[in-house]
Design a protein around this motif. Structure first.
Motif, short mmCIF file in Angstrom:
data_model
loop_
_atom_site.label_atom_id
_atom_site.label_comp_id
_atom_site.label_asym_id
_atom_site.label_seq_id
_atom_site.Cartn_x
_atom_site.Cartn_y
_atom_site.Cartn_z
N LEU A 1 0.88 -1.17 0.00
CA LEU A 1 0.00 0.00 0.00
C LEU A 1 0.92 1.22 0.00
N THR A 2 1.09 1.84 -1.16
CA THR A 2 2.02 2.95 -1.28
C THR A 2 1.37 4.23 -0.78
N LEU A 3 1.78 4.64 0.42
CA LEU A 3 1.25 5.87 1.01
C LEU A 3 2.27 7.00 0.98
N CYS B 1 -5.18 11.24 -4.53
CA CYS B 1 -5.28 11.32 -3.07
C CYS B 1 -5.91 10.08 -2.44
N THR B 2 -6.38 9.14 -3.25
CA THR B 2 -7.03 7.93 -2.73
C THR B 2 -6.33 6.71 -3.31
N ARG B 3 -5.88 5.82 -2.42
CA ARG B 3 -5.11 4.67 -2.87
C ARG B 3 -5.57 3.43 -2.12
N CYS B 4 -5.62 2.31 -2.85
CA CYS B 4 -5.98 1.02 -2.26
C CYS B 4 -4.81 0.05 -2.38
N SER B 5 -4.71 -0.82 -1.41
CA SER B 5 -3.61 -1.78 -1.35
C SER B 5 -3.80 -2.91 -2.36
N ASN C 1 -2.03 -2.64 -5.88
CA ASN C 1 -1.71 -1.42 -5.16
C ASN C 1 -1.80 -0.26 -6.14
N SER C 2 -2.88 0.52 -6.07
CA SER C 2 -3.07 1.57 -7.07
C SER C 2 -4.00 2.67 -6.57
N THR C 3 -3.92 3.82 -7.25
CA THR C 3 -4.84 4.91 -6.94
C THR C 3 -6.20 4.60 -7.55
N ILE C 4 -7.24 5.19 -6.97
CA ILE C 4 -8.59 5.02 -7.50
C ILE C 4 -9.25 6.39 -7.59
N ASP C 5 -10.27 6.48 -8.42
CA ASP C 5 -11.07 7.70 -8.51
C ASP C 5 -11.73 7.93 -7.15
#
Length: 175
Positions: free
Chosen positions: A32-34, A47-51, A104-108
């Motif tokens: 989970l890249t934070l 600004c929103t990311r899921c593992s 592990n990627s950003t989402i809308d």
């Protein structure tokens, strides 16, 4: 004639047995890249990311009760009462909640509407680059899940590995 006996029963304790914590962060699996997660002001995706997805089958079978413990470190002068939102996306093995990628990627930002809300970390200090921590109970009945963070503050996350999500299974134990 009916004979009766008085029997004393002791109450059983029902406790939570903490399992092994699963860390989601930049440098572990599931990833989970934070690091440097963008500020939420005007943000649509960065600004929103899921593992990456974690599957609870085989040797990984876990309880449906979890504790989500989160840590976030912002860069700049923190603004009191701003928030970072946390979500869970579950999967039955085929269909992922919110129809998001299992990597592990950003989402809308609008995808949050169909995820399970877990809780909010509220900025509680103005000191920059200090880890703030919150925790929430989470129920996960499906066989796989992902954790998601949505930075709704005016500051990006610090570059580095200080921000995290830790999931701990909380099995029920009767004594």
């Amino acid at each position: 004639m009916i004979a009766t006996a008085t029997v004393a029963y002791a109450a059983n304790r029902i406790l939570a047995l903490r399992g092994t914590t699963i860390a989601f962060s930049d440098s572990v699996t599931p990833a989970l890249t934070l690091s440097a997660l963008a500020a939420g002001t005007g943000c649509t995706t960065a600004c929103t990311r899921c593992s990456a997805q974690y599957t609870k089958t085989g040797a990984n079978v876990k309880s449906n009760r979890w504790e989500m413990r989160v840590g976030a470190r912002l860069t700049g002068t923190n603004v009191l009462n701003e928030t970072v939102e946390y979500y869970v996306s579950t999967s039955d093995g085929t269909n992922t909640q919110g129809n998001i990628a299992t990597t592990n990627s950003t989402i809308d930002i609008n995808k949050r509407k169909n995820l399970t809300f877990a809780g909010v970390l509220v900025v509680d200090q103005t000191t920059s680059n200090t880890t703030m921590v919150a925790s929430f109970p989470v129920t996960i009945d499906e066989i796989a899940f992902q954790v998601c963070a949505s930075n709704q503050t005016t500051l990006p996350f610090e570059t580095g590995t200080a921000s995290y999500v830790k999931m701990t299974p909380m099995d029920i134990e009767v004594q």
